[in-house]
Design a protein around this motif. Structure first.
Motif, mmCIF file in Angstrom:
data_model
loop_
_atom_site.group_PDB
_atom_site.id
_atom_site.type_symbol
_atom_site.label_atom_id
_atom_site.label_comp_id
_atom_site.label_asym_id
_atom_site.label_seq_id
_atom_site.Cartn_x
_atom_site.Cartn_y
_atom_site.Cartn_z
ATOM 1 N N ARG A 203 -38.138 14.444 -52.246
ATOM 2 C CA ARG A 203 -39.230 13.568 -52.661
ATOM 3 C C ARG A 203 -40.480 14.398 -52.950
ATOM 4 N N SER A 204 -41.359 13.825 -53.736
ATOM 5 C CA SER A 204 -42.660 14.430 -53.975
ATOM 6 C C SER A 204 -43.731 13.362 -53.796
ATOM 7 N N CYS A 205 -44.933 13.809 -53.453
ATOM 8 C CA CYS A 205 -46.034 12.868 -53.251
ATOM 9 C C CYS A 205 -47.342 13.498 -53.698
ATOM 10 N N PHE A 206 -48.109 12.724 -54.456
ATOM 11 C CA PHE A 206 -49.474 13.108 -54.795
ATOM 12 C C PHE A 206 -50.391 12.224 -53.980
ATOM 13 N N ASP A 207 -51.211 12.834 -53.144
ATOM 14 C CA ASP A 207 -52.049 12.067 -52.218
ATOM 15 C C ASP A 207 -53.476 11.889 -52.713
ATOM 16 N N GLY A 208 -53.711 12.130 -53.995
ATOM 17 C CA GLY A 208 -55.052 12.053 -54.546
ATOM 18 C C GLY A 208 -55.695 13.404 -54.693
#
Length: 360
Positions: A203-208
């Motif tokens: 998974r990947s996540c962009f947190d801002g």
């Protein structure tokens, strides 16, 4: 938001083909095996007239007959839920022949399908205030052995995966899977093949602020109404007489929204254009987070644009969590998601869980 009754033991499963039917291999053999499995488990089956039809263009039959089948089988009192036979290409053309007023007046019923079935799952929520399941189509249930994701999807229809969350609310819970299928081995000579799971689910996540992947993702939790589907279909609906997204957003704005999005034929540039279009139409108003599935035709980069940049040019500016490469859509397995439900998404490292509350 209205919700269907759960499929009881010995209940009746209805099948419709508003997009492609199961008239050709490997789908016909897979669907026939699924019917044998469900019959063996004690369920009754109610097949619509188009399930094995192949007279249509991009769908099972004429738009008029597909629209009639969908309306009739949703209104029927002698089936407990509906599963679509398959996806396809031109389900949008049946919409003029679906009686949406009749469906709105009928008792709520679970409808499950994905891809081209976005034309039903999305509109059930935004036109009829009725929840649906964005999940696998009927033929997939004929695989041997059955992948756990299929069992999870059927458990949504039966309600057998219900649990109590930490706040004492009853929720239906699903989770991500460790591997995914890059290339299927299912074909005319092997119609009952299970998923060919070879790729690790990272998974990947962009947190801002930054894009993180895998075990580097810290614990993140986000809540909102689940809404979305296949972007190919969503941007086709945008701006038409069937686009009442704005009214839907205003009605549930206090909850905020979790947009789940995946793509079939769109490449990375098409995805970026679609994100731009939805943003400028005001669809991402009140967004609390994005759940992005692996794009079937958009996994490869083109001209310095990859699948992350295709989404983050718009979503990344919203300053909300953007979860990417999730198990949603055309590269199985897929988490079944209840369109219209109130979702709580928890991601930590590669672990993804979605709790769905049937909030009115």
């Amino acid at each position: 938001m209205r919700y269907g009754k759960f499929l009881p033991d010995g209940g009746t499963i209805g099948f419709v083909a508003p997009s492609f039917g199961c008239n050709i291999q490997p789908y016909r053999s897979a669907f026939e095996n699924a019917r044998r499995i469900w019959t063996r488990e004690g369920y009754q089956l109610d097949l619509g007239p188009n399930c094995f039809a192949g007279e249509g263009v991009g769908i099972s039959n004429t738009p008029q007959l597909c629209g009639k089948e969908l309306t009739d089988y949703y209104r029927k009192e002698d089936n407990d839920c509906l599963i679509s036979c398959g996806g396809g290409e031109l389900m949008c053309e049946i919409l003029d022949y679906v009686d949406w007023e009749e469906i709105s007046r009928a008792p709520a019923k679970w409808y499950m399908g994905f891809s081209d079935n976005t034309n039903m799952t999305y509109l059930l929520a935004t036109l009829c205030d009725t929840a649906s399941v964005y999940g696998p189509c009927a033929a997939s249930f004929g695989m041997e052995p059955m992948d756990p994701s299929l069992q999870d999807a059927f458990s949504i229809l039966t309600g057998k995966n219900r649990k109590m969350d930490a706040l004492g609310r009853e929720v239906l819970s699903v989770h991500g899977y460790p591997l995914w299928e890059k290339e299927s081995v299912k074909d005319e000579t092997n119609p009952l093949a299970t998923y060919h799971l070879t790729e690790p689910g990272i998974r990947s996540c962009f947190d801002g602020e930054a894009l993180m992947s895998g075990e580097k993702i810290p614990g993140i939790r986000v809540q909102g109404r689940l809404i979305g589907g296949c972007m190919d279909c969503l941007v086709n609906l945008l701006g038409t007489c069937y686009d009442r997204t704005g009214d839907f957003l205003e009605k549930y704005k206090e909850d905020g929204f979790l947009w789940f999005l995946e793509a079939c034929d769109l490449n990375v540039f098409s995805i970026r254009r679609a994100m731009w279009q939805m943003e400028h139409a005001g669809w991402f108003k009140y967004v609390k987070g994005f759940l992005i599935g692996r794009p079937l035709s958009g996994m490869e980069s083109q001209m310095n644009l990859d699948r992350f940049g295709a989404v983050l040019e718009v979503a990344g500016k919203k300053k909300v969590p953007v979860f990417m490469d999730l198990d949603i859509g055309h590269l199985p397995p897929m988490m079944p998601l209840i369109t219209g439900s109130f979702g709580t998404v928890t991601v930590e490292g590669n672990e993804v869980a979605v709790d769905m509350e049937l909030r009115p």
